[in-house]
Design an enzyme around this catalytic site. Structure first.
Site, short mmCIF file in Angstrom:
data_model
loop_
_atom_site.label_atom_id
_atom_site.label_comp_id
_atom_site.label_asym_id
_atom_site.label_seq_id
_atom_site.Cartn_x
_atom_site.Cartn_y
_atom_site.Cartn_z
N ALA A 151 0.71 -1.03 -0.17
CA ALA A 151 0.25 -0.05 0.20
C ALA A 151 0.87 0.94 0.16
O ALA A 151 2.27 1.28 0.55
CB ALA A 151 -1.26 -0.19 0.88
N LYS A 155 4.04 1.09 -6.29
CA LYS A 155 4.95 0.27 -6.97
C LYS A 155 4.44 -0.79 -7.68
O LYS A 155 4.55 -1.60 -8.92
CB LYS A 155 5.50 -0.51 -6.30
CG LYS A 155 7.45 0.71 -6.16
CD LYS A 155 8.52 0.60 -5.63
CE LYS A 155 9.01 1.27 -4.67
NZ LYS A 155 7.84 2.44 -3.59
N GLU A 173 -0.90 -6.41 2.03
CA GLU A 173 -0.68 -4.94 2.99
C GLU A 173 -1.26 -5.10 4.41
O GLU A 173 -3.10 -5.95 4.08
CB GLU A 173 -1.51 -4.29 2.14
CG GLU A 173 -1.48 -3.02 3.25
CD GLU A 173 0.26 -2.17 3.73
OE1 GLU A 173 0.65 -2.24 2.80
OE2 GLU A 173 -0.25 -1.94 5.66
N ASP A 219 9.73 -3.44 -0.90
CA ASP A 219 9.67 -2.21 -0.10
C ASP A 219 9.06 -2.08 0.93
O ASP A 219 7.49 -1.18 1.49
CB ASP A 219 8.31 -1.35 -1.03
CG ASP A 219 8.81 0.21 -1.21
OD1 ASP A 219 9.91 0.63 -0.32
OD2 ASP A 219 7.75 0.71 -1.61
N CYS A 273 12.91 3.86 2.37
CA CYS A 273 12.91 5.19 2.16
C CYS A 273 14.20 5.71 3.45
O CYS A 273 13.67 7.25 4.16
CB CYS A 273 12.21 5.78 2.31
SG CYS A 273 10.44 6.03 2.58
N1 SAM Z 1 5.32 -0.46 -1.97
C1 SAM Z 1 4.48 0.97 -1.56
C2 SAM Z 1 4.36 1.88 -3.10
O1 SAM Z 1 5.24 1.85 -3.62
O2 SAM Z 1 3.15 2.61 -2.79
C3 SAM Z 1 4.83 1.74 -0.27
C4 SAM Z 1 5.52 0.39 0.81
S1 SAM Z 1 5.23 1.54 2.32
C5 SAM Z 1 7.08 2.07 2.45
C6 SAM Z 1 5.59 0.19 2.86
C7 SAM Z 1 4.27 -0.44 3.66
O3 SAM Z 1 4.58 -1.77 4.78
C8 SAM Z 1 3.14 0.37 4.66
O4 SAM Z 1 1.73 0.10 3.85
C9 SAM Z 1 3.00 -1.01 5.35
O5 SAM Z 1 1.25 -0.50 6.40
C10 SAM Z 1 3.26 -2.13 5.11
N2 SAM Z 1 3.47 -2.71 6.03
C11 SAM Z 1 3.64 -2.59 7.81
N3 SAM Z 1 3.95 -4.24 8.40
C12 SAM Z 1 4.12 -5.07 7.93
C13 SAM Z 1 4.00 -6.05 7.43
N4 SAM Z 1 4.27 -6.60 8.32
N5 SAM Z 1 4.12 -6.85 6.35
C14 SAM Z 1 3.66 -6.97 4.95
N6 SAM Z 1 3.63 -4.97 4.97
C15 SAM Z 1 3.31 -3.97 5.72
#
Ligand code: SAM
Length: 357
Positions: A151, A155, A173, A219, A273
């Site tokens: 989310a 990407k 997500e 990511d 990031c």
């Molecule tokens: N790839 C996304 C984009 O390009 O729009 C952005 C991703 S953001 C950097 C990281 C995401 O990892 C967040 O939406 C967060 O809620 C999610 N996240 C947090 N804990 C997680 C977990 N245990 N497993 C998978 N995703 C997780």
């Protein structure tokens, strides 16, 4: 020179003096330090990059002049979308390394984000650094691809477009609000027939679907240091050593899961990031030490200049030499900060057979 330009020149000069003093241990008075960031942040930056990198990072965090976008080729050819933007009076610049990417001046952001092109999914606002990660993973039509932390879906959608809607793409997500935002973006881009959404913890995915995917994008959730906004403490509300360590623990588990979910011969991109080595090179180093020769770090080219190899020493610790094959994108007025590492899986990491920890 107009006043604003003089301010910029003075800002750069003051900053360079401060950074040079930090690096030579000629500690400046606390009042000299840029105080627009949390305590300790700029000192860490100065230990991580050359002075000009710190200057451009602080400038970038003090306000990006450009907003980047990506034309969604799942809905319309990029040329048609750019013609539509031109007809609206949006003054965009195409990006030489991507036929779908462009930048606009920040003043036109509202006009863009309220336009039909954005509201109906033909254009997605997405930082250029973020658009580089899928280029490094390079998902192909017909492949089975996983986005393990998806989310709001920038990407995921970029990869769906790169695959031309052929093959299979799963997006994970766990956070409810963010999962709904992801679902809405996927629907807006008319990609719901192609992208399968899962609301689950990414750390469980490798165990549940071992060695299934040709390519995995991670990511990772991180402290988002490259998104700090100078002078805005809400942007670093939870930042500090404890948060960095907590993030790193989760990232190590997610990266292990991403690798477990990848088939032998498949590839994985790990991205954050954050500037923190604990969340970047240390995660890669930990993974290499744990998995031995089951994975290797692969070098890759980036079509941008502002990069630095992954660091191999931080706060008294040395990392595996191959960690230097990962790359840091130093922020500028054009690019936000990013960290990227690419792995290739060479052997099974299934626990019962592999004997790996
Ligand atoms: N790839 C996304 C984009 O390009 O729009 C952005 C991703 S953001 C950097 C990281 C995401 O990892 C967040 O939406 C967060 O809620 C999610 N996240 C947090 N804990 C997680 C977990 N245990 N497993 C998978 N995703 C997780």
């Amino acid at each position: 020179m107009v006043d604003a330009e003089w301010d910029k020149v003075n800002f750069r000069r003051d900053l360079s003096v401060t950074i040079a003093r930090m690096l030579t241990n000629d500690r400046p008075d606390p009042v000299d330090l840029p105080n627009d960031f949390p305590e300790g942040f700029t000192t860490r930056l100065a230990q991580l990059m050359p002075p000009e990198g710190v200057t451009s990072t602080i400038e970038s965090l003090s306000g990006i002049d450009v907003v980047a976008l990506r034309a969604n080729t799942l809905l319309a050819p990029a040329e048609a979308t750019f013609a539509e933007l031109a007809a609206m009076g949006i003054d965009f610049r195409r990006v030489e390394w991507s036929s779908c990417a462009a930048t606009i001046r920040a003043e036109q952001k509202l006009q863009l984000t309220t336009s039909a092109a954005v509201l109906t999914g033909r254009v997605y606002v997405q930082a250029l650094s973020s658009q580089l990660a899928p280029l490094v993973l390079d998902p192909q039509s017909g492949e089975t691809v996983l986005d393990l932390a998806a989310a709001p879906g920038g990407k995921t959608l970029q990869m769906a477009a790169m695959m031309g809607g052929l093959g299979s793409l799963a997006a994970v997500e766990p956070v409810a609000k963010r999962w709904f935002a992801l679902r809405d973006n996927i629907r807006r881009a008319s990609a719901e027939g192609f992208v399968k959404l899962y609301r689950t913890d990414g750390r469980e995915v490798g165990r549940k679907t071992p060695e299934r995917f040709d390519a995995v994008m991670l990511d990772a959730p991180c402290t988002s240091e490259a998104r700090f906004v100078a002078g805005d403490p809400t942007s670093w509300r939870y930042w500090g050593p404890k948060k960095i360590a907590e993030s790193a623990r989760k990232q190590k588990a997610l990266l292990r899961s991403a690798i477990d979910a990848t088939r032998i011969g498949g590839r994985i991109v790990y991205a954050t990031c954050s500037f923190a080595p604990e969340e970047n090179e240390a995660v890669v180093d930990h993974t290499l030490r744990r998995l031995g020769d089951a994975v290797l770090v692969e070098s890759f080219e980036l079509p941008v200049g502002n990069t630095q190899p992954g660091i191999t020493k931080w706060q008294g610790k040395s990392y595996a030499a191959d960690v230097a094959l990962s790359q840091r994108i130093i922020p500028s007025r054009y690019l936000t900060g990013f960290y990227l590492a690419k792995f290739v899986k060479l052997k099974s990491t299934r626990k019962p057979n592999s004997g790996l920890p």
